[in-house]
Scaffold this motif. Structure first.
Motif, short mmCIF file in Angstrom:
data_model
loop_
_atom_site.label_atom_id
_atom_site.label_comp_id
_atom_site.label_asym_id
_atom_site.label_seq_id
_atom_site.Cartn_x
_atom_site.Cartn_y
_atom_site.Cartn_z
N CYS A 267 0.77 -1.25 -0.23
CA CYS A 267 -0.23 -0.06 0.07
C CYS A 267 0.81 0.89 -0.35
CB CYS A 267 -0.88 -0.11 1.06
SG CYS A 267 -2.22 -1.75 1.26
N PRO A 268 0.12 2.35 -0.74
CA PRO A 268 0.91 4.05 -0.50
C PRO A 268 1.43 4.09 1.46
CG PRO A 268 -0.80 4.10 -1.29
CD PRO A 268 -1.16 2.43 -0.72
N GLY A 269 2.39 4.04 0.91
CA GLY A 269 3.43 4.44 2.28
C GLY A 269 3.66 3.04 3.25
N CYS A 270 3.67 1.84 2.58
CA CYS A 270 4.11 1.29 3.90
C CYS A 270 5.25 0.84 3.46
CB CYS A 270 3.21 -0.31 3.01
SG CYS A 270 3.83 -2.23 3.57
N GLY A 271 6.17 0.67 4.78
CA GLY A 271 7.97 0.36 4.91
C GLY A 271 8.08 -0.85 4.66
N HIS A 272 7.15 -1.77 4.46
CA HIS A 272 8.05 -3.48 4.12
C HIS A 272 8.76 -2.75 2.88
CE1 HIS A 272 5.54 -4.42 6.51
NE2 HIS A 272 4.77 -5.68 5.78
N GLY A 273 8.85 -1.33 1.86
CA GLY A 273 9.30 -1.22 0.41
C GLY A 273 10.93 -0.82 1.48
N ILE A 274 10.62 0.21 1.99
CA ILE A 274 11.94 1.19 2.36
C ILE A 274 12.53 -0.17 3.17
CG2 ILE A 274 12.74 2.77 4.45
CD1 ILE A 274 9.60 3.85 4.35
N VAL A 275 12.22 -1.12 4.46
CA VAL A 275 12.91 -2.41 4.22
C VAL A 275 13.57 -2.79 2.86
CG1 VAL A 275 13.25 -4.23 6.26
CG2 VAL A 275 11.95 -2.56 6.74
N MET A 276 12.57 -3.43 2.29
CA MET A 276 13.49 -3.92 1.23
C MET A 276 14.31 -3.09 0.40
SD MET A 276 11.53 -6.28 -2.25
CE MET A 276 10.38 -5.05 -3.15
N ASN B 264 21.94 -20.88 18.28
CA ASN B 264 22.64 -20.02 16.84
C ASN B 264 22.61 -20.11 16.05
OD1 ASN B 264 24.20 -17.90 17.35
ND2 ASN B 264 25.96 -18.33 17.81
N ILE B 265 22.34 -20.63 14.88
CA ILE B 265 22.05 -21.25 12.82
C ILE B 265 22.70 -19.28 12.94
CG2 ILE B 265 19.86 -21.03 12.63
CD1 ILE B 265 20.82 -23.40 11.53
N ASP B 266 24.00 -19.86 11.94
CA ASP B 266 24.45 -18.45 10.70
C ASP B 266 23.64 -17.84 10.26
OD1 ASP B 266 25.92 -16.63 10.07
OD2 ASP B 266 26.95 -18.24 9.33
N MET B 267 22.09 -17.27 10.64
CA MET B 267 20.97 -17.02 9.40
C MET B 267 20.94 -15.14 9.84
SD MET B 267 18.35 -19.72 9.39
CE MET B 267 17.26 -19.44 10.87
N THR B 268 20.88 -14.80 9.38
CA THR B 268 20.14 -13.10 9.55
C THR B 268 18.75 -13.14 9.40
OG1 THR B 268 22.16 -12.71 8.56
CG2 THR B 268 20.72 -10.22 9.03
N TYR B 269 17.98 -12.56 10.58
CA TYR B 269 16.82 -12.57 10.29
C TYR B 269 16.18 -10.63 10.80
CZ TYR B 269 11.30 -14.51 11.23
OH TYR B 269 10.59 -14.72 10.94
N VAL B 270 15.52 -10.42 9.22
CA VAL B 270 14.80 -9.41 9.09
C VAL B 270 13.38 -9.47 9.56
CG1 VAL B 270 14.72 -7.09 8.22
CG2 VAL B 270 16.89 -8.33 7.85
N LEU B 271 13.33 -9.36 10.97
CA LEU B 271 11.44 -9.12 11.27
C LEU B 271 10.13 -7.61 11.18
CD1 LEU B 271 10.38 -11.05 13.71
CD2 LEU B 271 9.56 -8.71 13.86
N MET B 272 9.71 -7.26 9.92
CA MET B 272 9.09 -6.03 9.65
C MET B 272 7.75 -5.70 10.74
SD MET B 272 9.42 -6.54 5.61
CE MET B 272 10.40 -8.01 5.57
N ASN B 273 8.02 -5.25 12.31
CA ASN B 273 7.20 -5.82 12.94
C ASN B 273 5.96 -3.97 12.39
OD1 ASN B 273 5.74 -5.20 15.31
ND2 ASN B 273 7.22 -4.87 16.57
#
Ligand SMILES: Cc1ncc(C[n+]2csc(CCOP(=O)(O)OP(=O)(O)O)c2C)c(N)n1
Ligand code: SF4
Ligand code: SF4
Ligand code: SF4
Ligand SMILES: [Mg+2]
Lengths: 61, 274
Positions: B19-28, B113-122
Motif C-alpha cells: 500500500c502507499p506508505g507501507c514501510g515494507h518497501g523501505i526495508v526491502m 544460534n544458526i548462522d542466518m540473518t532474520y529481518v523482522l518487519m514489526n
C-alpha cells in the motif's frame, strides 16, 4: 560535482507524501496523487528521499 | 549517487503490491543495500519468508527465494543452512508470521544460534488479513479484533530474541532508512543468529484503527519514539517512557550450530570407521 538531478518515476509513485514531507529543502510537492520535483535547484543531494521512498520511485543523481 | 536497486530486482515486478506508505518497501531497499555492501552473490544467497504482506518480499528480489507456509520461514531456512552451510541465508517476514504462528520456530532458531540473518518487519498487526491484533500490538491499541483496545501485553521482539539465545540483536525503524542497511550489514557479517527488528508502519490496517490520519504521521511517530542506545544511557526512566531503544542491543560470540553439527558428523563417521 554537477548539479543534483532529482527524478520521480510517476508510474511507481503511490502518493504517500514521505518525500514531500521529509525533504529538508522542500524540493517536492504533491500534484494530484503523485509527487513532483518543483524546486530541483534546492536539492543538497542528502539522498533521504531516495532512501525513504517505499516505492522505488525517487532517484537522485 | 542513485543506488542501482534494479540489479537485484526481478524484472517487471514494480510497482510492488504494498500500500502507499507501507514501510515494507523501505526495508526491502535497505536489505538490498546491505546485501550489496556485503558483496553477497545471488547464487549463493537464499532469502526465505513465510506468509503475510512482509513475506511478499522474496517475490521481488533476484536471489534463491522461498515463500513458505505462514510462520515456517525459520524452519525452512534452517533446513537450507544445514544442507548448504556455505550459503548466506536470510529470513524476512512480519510480526504475525515470526512471533505469533511462527514464534516457536523463531525462538528455536535463536536458541541454536544458526548462522542466518532474520529481518523482522514489526508493524504490530496482521496487515494482510485485515488488521487483526498480533502479539506485538501495543496494549490498549485498536485493531479489527480488539475494537475496544487490546488487553494483551506485548512480546518485545528484541528481548525475546536475546532471551532465546540469538547472538546479534538490533532494532531500528522504517523511518531510519540508513540505519536499516547498517544494522543488516552488521547482522550479515556476524557469525550466528542475527535478528534485526524494524519497527514498521501499516497505514492501511494499523493506521486506520488508531487514528493516524496519514502515512506522514505514522513516520513521525517512528521518528519520535526511537532513542539510540547511547543516548538512552543519559536519560531518566521518565524520559524513556514510551520510547524504544535502537541500534545494536546485544552481540556475543557463541558456538554456531552448523559448525557444531559438523563435529557430530565427524564423530559419527569416526565411530563408524569410514
Ligand atoms: C496457517 C495459516 N494461518 C493463517 C493464515 C492467514 N494469514 C495470512 S498472512 C497472516 C498474518 C500476517 O501478519 P504479519 O506476518 O505481521 O505480516 P503483515 O501482513 O503485517 O506484513 C495471516 C494470519 C495463513 N495464510 N496460514
Ligand atoms: S515517497 Fe515515493 S511513493 Fe511516496 S510520494 Fe514520494 S515518490 Fe511517491
Ligand atoms: S536528496 Fe535530499 S535535498 Fe535532494 S530532493 Fe532528496 S531529500 Fe531533498
Ligand atoms: S495492509 Fe499494511 S502491511 Fe499490508 S501492504 Fe498494506 S500497509 Fe503494508
Ligand atoms: Mg504485521
Amino acid at each position: 560535482m554537477n548539479n543534483p538531478k532529482v527524478e520521480v518515476i510517476e508510474d511507481y509513485c503511490k502518493g504517500c507524501s514521505i518525500c514531500v514531507e521529509f525533504c529538508p529543502t522542500d524540493v517536492f510537492e504533491m500534484v494530484g496523487f503523485v509527487a513532483r520535483v518543483v524546486r530541483p535547484e534546492a536539492c543538497t543531494r542528502c539522498m533521504l528521499c531516495e532512501l525513504r521512498c517505499p516505492d522505488f520511485a525517487v532517484k537522485v543523481y | 549517487m542513485a543506488f542501482d536497486y534494479e540489479q537485484y530486482l526481478r524484472p517487471g515486478k514494480l510497482p510492488h503490491i504494498w500500500c502507499p506508505g507501507c514501510g515494507h518497501g523501505i526495508v526491502m531497499k535497505g536489505l538490498l543495500r546491505a546485501i550489496d555492501r556485503c558483496g553477497l552473490q545471488k547464487n549463493n544467497t537464499a532469502i526465505v519468508s513465510g506468509t503475510g504482506c512482509a513475506s511478499r518480499l522474496p517475490g521481488y528480489v533476484d536471489f534463491n527465494t522461498l515463500h513458505t507456509a505462514h510462520g515456517r520461514a525459520a524452519a525452512f531456512a534452517t533446513g537450507i543452512k544445514m544442507a548448504k552451510p556455505e550459503m548466506d541465508v536470510l529470513v524476512v517476514g512480519g510480526d504475525g508470521d515470526g512471533i505469533a504462528i511462527g514464534g516457536n520456530h523463531f525462538i528455536h532458531a535463536c536458541r541454536r544460534n544458526i548462522d542466518m540473518t532474520y529481518v523482522l518487519m514489526n508493524n504490530y498487526i496482521y496487515g494482510m488479513t485485515g488488521g487483526q491484533f498480533s502479539p506485538c500490538t501495543p496494549t490498549g491499541d485498536r485493531t479489527s479484533t480488539t475494537p475496544y483496545g487490546n488487553p494483551d501485553p506485548i512480546f518485545d521482539v528484541a528481548k525475546l530474541a536475546i532471551g532465546a539465545g540469538a547472538t546479534f540483536v538490533a532494532r531500528t525503524t522504517a523511518f531510519h532508512a540508513t540505519q536499516i542497511d547498517k544494522l543488516i550489514t552488521a547482522g550479515l557479517r556476524h557469525k550466528g543468529m542475527a535478528v534485526i527488528e524494524v519497527l514498521d508502519d501499516c497505514p492501511t490496517a494499523f493506521g486506520r484503527h488508531n487514528k493516524f490520519r496519514s502515512v506522514v504521521e505514522m513516520m513521525k511517530r517512528l521518528k519520535d519514539i526511537a532513542v539510540p542506545t547511547q543516548a538512552a544511557s543519559q536519560m531518566s526512566p521518565d524520559q524513556l517512557r514510551g520510547k524504544i531503544l535502537t541500534g545494536i542491543l546485544h552481540q556475543e560470540e557463541k558456538p554456531e550450530y552448523c559448525e557444531q553439527y559438523q563435529q557430530v558428523i565427524a564423530r559419527a563417521q569416526a565411530a563408524a570407521k569410514f
